[in-house]
Design an enzyme around this catalytic site. Structure first.
Site, PDB file in Angstrom:
ATOM      1  N   ALA A  16       7.583  14.497   0.292  1.00 29.10           N
ATOM      2  CA  ALA A  16       7.745  13.091   0.674  1.00 29.10           C
ATOM      3  C   ALA A  16       9.174  12.615   0.423  1.00 29.10           C
ATOM      4  CB  ALA A  16       6.713  12.249  -0.079  1.00 29.10           C
ATOM      5  N   SER A  17       9.333  11.529  -0.328  1.00 32.04           N
ATOM      6  CA  SER A  17      10.644  10.902  -0.462  1.00 32.04           C
ATOM      7  C   SER A  17      11.620  11.663  -1.355  1.00 32.04           C
ATOM      8  CB  SER A  17      10.494   9.467  -0.968  1.00 32.04           C
ATOM      9  OG  SER A  17       9.996   8.633   0.056  1.00 32.04           O
ATOM     10  N   LEU A  18      11.185  12.733  -1.995  1.00 32.69           N
ATOM     11  CA  LEU A  18      12.158  13.600  -2.654  1.00 32.69           C
ATOM     12  C   LEU A  18      13.110  14.178  -1.607  1.00 32.69           C
ATOM     13  CD1 LEU A  18      10.122  13.278  -4.966  1.00 32.69           C
ATOM     14  CD2 LEU A  18      10.433  15.697  -5.498  1.00 32.69           C
TER      15      LEU A  18
END
Length: 470
Positions: A84-86
């Site tokens: 995801a947002s990593l």
């Protein structure tokens, strides 16, 4: 931005800073100790599957997995996971590589380097690349058509959907987390490099670091993850919108994340200059740098990532040189990857970690009790509607209408529930489709709404019957 999603949304963590000299390792921070801590965390949270990695300096301390995926296979350090947002820290690195190469200018307007980028707001011409990466561009979920961006089939199409959008603030004046920033950044990478975003990551980022199992969701796939439904894990395909973007598209493994963390502590192969690495790790506004931010307490550099069936968290401790990544193939009303990551960080400092409390279970119990209570009140309200109507005889219409309002409140709440959650989430767009992935919350609110509607209809019917003398 956030720890626990008690309102059905998605938790985004922040990070910043760079590497420092490694401190002596704790004697208690061994693979065996990590295994014991992970077993406790799995037991307290009930997560179906977890993979994690710990690094120190230029070495992987330990990479492992526990539990199973939706295919019934054991989770290991090599299990594919959506992070995801990593992904944003990876996208920021790709941009900074091109800044180091002289192909992008960090403080030049985006429109000068990406002529296709246009918005109906003239302030958009002042957005710089730095603003995108710092999340200070003024872009907001409230002012662009997020539904249209989800339907785009290329980064070119994605940027084109923004032409009717406006800004929520003057560029550089305010921090606001918005995935659009990083998807525009990914298109900048394509234009400046002459490669597709996925090819650039594979050739210039993943390849040099030895991240052979990593790519974007436009090229790779991961098994369906799990959703929590009143304590039971249900396998579901993820709710995917636009694929292959810079905000949350990376699929990787714990083993590969170890290589990523090592590079971000300034060890091993370096993709950017030391100055660029420091820039990415240094907060601008709201403790956020470029795909990294600072933990609320202490100097830990962190970022969390939340999709609808996967969650992840990463951290770097500049004081000790340790790096941590925790990933799970599940999502519920609470994200346990972040507290597990903080527990690993505490162990690395010789501290006793707090075992995640498993708040998801208690939250869902509370929602179940709420739903059952609402159901009971709805039945009771329908049964007692005639008595209620008789008590209103002779009262003014105004007073009778006012007494109906309490039953109407849960109806209105359910009707506008996505909008209410969007407001609670600070303006992030939330849809009914997304809320189904946090089912206990809309189910509880839906039952309360239905109970309120039944009560109101029954009372109105009885008012009419009693009033006509039936």
């Amino acid at each position: 931005m956030h720890r626990v999603l008690i309102t059905a949304a998605i938790l985004v963590g922040l990070v910043a800073a760079s590497s420092a000299a490694a401190a002596p390792a704790s004697a208690e921070f061994s693979p065996a100790a990590i295994d014991a801590y992970l077993a406790d965390a799995m037991d307290s949270t009930g997560l179906p599957g977890v993979s994690l990695v710990v690094t120190r300096g230029d070495s992987v301390v330990y990479a492992t997995g526990a539990g199973r995926d939706s295919r019934g296979e054991a989770m290991t350090a090599d299990s594919p996971i959506r992070i995801a947002s990593l992904s944003k820290s990876i996208t920021a690195t790709a941009v900074m590589m091109l800044v180091d190469d002289g192909r992008l200018a960090l403080d030049a307007p985006v429109v000068a380097q990406l002529p296709e980028f246009r918005m109906s707001d003239p302030r958009a011409e002042r957005i710089t690349v730095r603003h995108l990466l710092n999340q200070t561009s003024g872009l907001s979920d409230r002012t662009v058509d997020i539904g249209a961006t989800d339907e785009a089939r290329s980064l070119t199409d994605y940027v084109a959907t923004l032409r009717t959008g406006t800004l929520g603030a003057e560029p550089g004046s305010r921090w606001a987390y918005c995935n659009v920033n990083y998807d525009i950044a990914a298109r900048l990478v394509e234009v400046a490099s002459g490669r597709s975003f996925g090819d650039f990551l594979r050739e210039r980022v993943f390849g040099p670091l030895g991240m052979t199992a990593s790519g974007t969701d436009a090229d790779l796939s991961a098994p369906p993850g799990f959703n929590s439904l009143f304590g039971q894990w249900i396998s579901r395909p993820d709710l995917l919108g636009f694929e292959g973007g810079g905000a949350g598209s990376v699929i990787t493994t714990a083993a590969d994340m170890g290589r990523w963390l090592i590079s971000n502590t300034g060890n091993g192969p370096q993709l950017v200059t030391a100055q660029s690495l420091t820039t990415m790790h240094t907060p601008a506004l709201h403790r956020y740098g470029m795909g990294w931010g600072t933990e609320e307490e202490g100097d830990l550099l962190v970022h969390s990532g939340n999709l609808f069936t996967y969650n992840a968290a990463q951290g770097i401790d500049p004081d000790t040189g340790y790096g941590f990544a925790v990933m799970t193939n599940s999502a519920g009303l609470a994200d346990d990857t972040y507290p597990i990551m903080l527990g690993l960080a505490a162990m690395s400092r010789g501290e006793t970690p707090e075992t995640p409390g498993g708040t998801r279970g208690w939250t869902e119990v509370a929602l179940a009790v709420t739903a059952m209570t609402a159901l009971g009140l709805g039945v009771l309200g329908a049964i007692r509607a005639r008595r209620w109507a008789r008590a209103r005889l002779g009262k003014s219409n105004w007073w009778t209408g006012a007494r109906l309002l309490p039953a109407l409140i849960p109806v209105l709440l359910f009707a506008g529930f996505p909008a209410v959650i969007s407001i609670i989430m600070g303006g992030r767009t939330v849809t009914w489709a997304q809320l189904t992935y946090y089912a206990p919350l809309p189910i509880a609110v839906g039952i309360a709404g239905a109970a309120g509607l039944v009560t109101m209809v029954a009372r109105l019917h009885q008012l009419r019957s009693v009033g006509s003398g039936e």
